[in-house]
Write a protein that holds these residues in place. Structure first.
Motif, mmCIF file in Angstrom:
data_model
loop_
_atom_site.group_PDB
_atom_site.id
_atom_site.type_symbol
_atom_site.label_atom_id
_atom_site.label_comp_id
_atom_site.label_asym_id
_atom_site.label_seq_id
_atom_site.Cartn_x
_atom_site.Cartn_y
_atom_site.Cartn_z
ATOM 1 N N ALA A 338 0.827 -1.206 0.000
ATOM 2 C CA ALA A 338 0.000 0.000 0.000
ATOM 3 C C ALA A 338 0.864 1.259 0.000
ATOM 4 O O ALA A 338 0.559 2.251 -0.690
ATOM 5 N N GLU A 339 1.940 1.241 0.758
ATOM 6 C CA GLU A 339 2.830 2.403 0.809
ATOM 7 C C GLU A 339 3.483 2.650 -0.540
ATOM 8 O O GLU A 339 3.645 3.810 -0.964
ATOM 9 N N GLU A 340 3.857 1.592 -1.242
ATOM 10 C CA GLU A 340 4.496 1.763 -2.547
ATOM 11 C C GLU A 340 3.514 2.324 -3.575
ATOM 12 O O GLU A 340 3.873 3.183 -4.384
ATOM 13 N N PHE A 341 2.275 1.848 -3.560
ATOM 14 C CA PHE A 341 1.275 2.417 -4.469
ATOM 15 C C PHE A 341 1.004 3.882 -4.123
ATOM 16 O O PHE A 341 0.818 4.721 -5.021
ATOM 17 N N ALA A 342 0.958 4.202 -2.834
ATOM 18 C CA ALA A 342 0.720 5.584 -2.415
ATOM 19 C C ALA A 342 1.837 6.506 -2.893
ATOM 20 O O ALA A 342 1.594 7.662 -3.277
ATOM 21 N N HIS A 347 3.679 10.920 -6.290
ATOM 22 C CA HIS A 347 4.779 11.481 -7.070
ATOM 23 C C HIS A 347 4.803 11.010 -8.526
ATOM 24 O O HIS A 347 5.514 11.611 -9.345
ATOM 25 N N GLY A 348 4.061 9.953 -8.814
ATOM 26 C CA GLY A 348 4.110 9.390 -10.155
ATOM 27 C C GLY A 348 5.423 8.688 -10.421
ATOM 28 O O GLY A 348 6.406 8.919 -9.711
ATOM 29 N N PRO A 349 5.482 7.844 -11.416
ATOM 30 C CA PRO A 349 6.774 7.271 -11.808
ATOM 31 C C PRO A 349 7.608 8.341 -12.495
ATOM 32 O O PRO A 349 7.083 9.282 -13.085
ATOM 33 N N GLU A 350 8.918 8.209 -12.392
ATOM 34 C CA GLU A 350 9.788 9.132 -13.108
ATOM 35 C C GLU A 350 9.636 8.923 -14.616
ATOM 36 O O GLU A 350 9.344 7.821 -15.078
ATOM 37 N N GLU A 351 9.816 10.001 -15.365
ATOM 38 C CA GLU A 351 9.675 9.916 -16.820
ATOM 39 C C GLU A 351 10.596 8.849 -17.401
ATOM 40 O O GLU A 351 10.198 8.054 -18.264
#
Length: 434
Positions: A338-342, A347-351
């Motif tokens: 859950a923390e990783e999805f949050a 912040h979104g994934p890096e480009e």
């Protein structure tokens, strides 16, 4: 007859059979596939496992050919054949040298016309399916986990929640009359898609198709049920005990947008699943669960109840599963996930990360559909589900166009209050609790 710019040819016979042709003269091989628009979701209550059982029955001969002749004629031509049952369809395929195309068409038309449905074949195939369940589920550690249990927690309707492998009681109670009714209802030409891919002339192939499939009488196409369900409100949980598992495991599933009606909203979840759990050690869940916290020995995050993101209908799910390390609780794993999805939601994934994931997905798609059989199945699935086999060629551009913001919005819906959880525990835990 309709021809597209991507060299796809479509037509429909008078009996309703849809035909899709994808000529490719580069290699002297052809693939012939028939997809029937019926799968595990269409099974009636009391007949769990029947779609898969019927797939087995379709290999037991016909009124014209005795059992094993289909295999003999394909293999004598240097070809291969098989079939498989999915949530929303059942498919049969043959791959042969191109000079054996008409042989494959005759064989598929023959069993579409009249498979040999009798008591002996039914009894034998029930035993075969039961043995398959023993080998893949009941006698195997983590057998088909979490597919056989998670749908029953995530969904409410019988169609979506039941175990498509089937119960032994339901399989044993199946009758020849059940099989005949199932065939009459769902194996009509109007409920099927015939796909040809490979080395053939389209006009010559269509003449063969008409010659072999055209005389099959018309039967009406059954209405397709609406399998949609309301969103779940609040976390759902269940516990399953496995007598063969050495250590606990846990799986969680979240409902995602309709992969047909909400295609643009659905595709970001495909990249999200790989951001969390691609095949390398750099992915987020491996870094967190395995390397950093030591909570799991292995993990998966994938889209589609059967791990088939481009091959599924509504409703479906994003699924995360992990096999825990000794002394680890399922809650610790779930909290870390859950923390990783949050983090992705905030912040979104890096480009750069997303570009790498999209490039790998695109490469994998191209490699996996390079063979004539895989390309045939992919074209047929997209044609069956979306009515547009051309999507196969459009997918690379669609995937690379997805933005970090779209993936972040998808991750924001993967929250504890929307998940269904299955905890798998070794049977010794049940004995200790007693």
């Amino acid at each position: 007859m309709q021809r597209t710019h991507q060299h796809l040819v479509r037509t429909q016979l008078a009996n309703g059979l849809r035909v899709l042709l994808a000529p490719d003269r580069t290699v002297p091989v052809v693939a012939v596939a028939v997809h029937y628009d019926v799968g595990m979701r269409s099974e009636p209550e009391g007949r769990t496992g029947f779609a898969h059982l019927f797939e087995h029955l379709m290999f037991q001969g016909s009124e014209l050919l005795p059992k094993l002749d289909h295999a003999h004629y394909v293999q004598a031509s240097g070809g291969i054949f098989n079939g498989s049952t999915h949530l929303d369809y059942t498919q049969y395929h043959n791959v042969l040298p191109s000079n054996a195309l008409e042989r494959a068409l005759f064989l598929e038309a023959d069993r579409m016309r009249a498979p040999n449905l009798n008591a002996e074949n039914l009894r034998v195939q029930i035993d075969v399916v039961k043995e398959e369940i023993r080998a893949n589920v009941t006698n195997k550690p983590y057998g088909c986990f979490p597919w056989v249990t998670l749908p029953g927690v995530l969904f409410d309707s019988f169609a979506n929640s039941h175990d498509g492998y089937g119960s032994f009681d339901d399989l044993d109670s199946a009758t020849v009359e059940d099989a005949r009714q199932f065939f009459d209802r769902y194996y009509a030409p109007a409920n099927a898609l015939l796909t040809l891919c490979g080395d053939f002339d389209a006009d010559e192939a269509l003449a063969m198709v008409e010659r072999h499939f055209g005389p099959i009488p018309f039967r009406p196409r059954p209405s397709r049920p609406d399998f949609a369900e309301p969103e779940i409100t609040g976390e759902r949980r269940t516990v399953k005990y496995d007598p063969h598992a050495p250590l606990p495991a846990v799986a969680a599933g979240w409902r995602v947008p309709d992969p047909i009606g909400q295609w643009d909203e659905y595709l970001p979840y495909l990249l999200l699943a790989d951001v969390m759990s691609d095949d390398g050690p750099a992915c987020r869940l491996h870094r967190r669960l395995v390397r950093q916290d030591g909570l799991a020995t292995s993990h998966r995050c994938y889209l589609g109840m059967l791990g088939d993101p481009l091959d599924t209908g509504h409703p479906t799910a994003l699924v995360c599963s992990a096999r825990q390390t000794p002394g680890t609780s399922s809650q610790q794993v779930l909290d870390a996930v859950a923390e990783e999805f949050a983090l992705v939601a905030r912040h979104g994934p890096e480009e750069r990360e997303l570009n790498r994931i999209a490039s790998r997905l695109t490469t994998r798609l191209l490699v996996e559909t390079d063979s004539v059989l895989a390309r045939t199945q992919a074209l047929a699935s997209l044609e069956l589900r979306h009515g547009r086999a051309e999507l196969l060629g459009e997918l690379p551009a669609l995937l690379t166009a997805i933005t970090p913001e779209q993936v972040a919005r998808a991750a924001a819906r993967i929250t504890p209050d929307r998940r269904a959880v299955v905890e798998l525990l070794p049977a010794s835990y049940q004995e200790e609790a007693a």
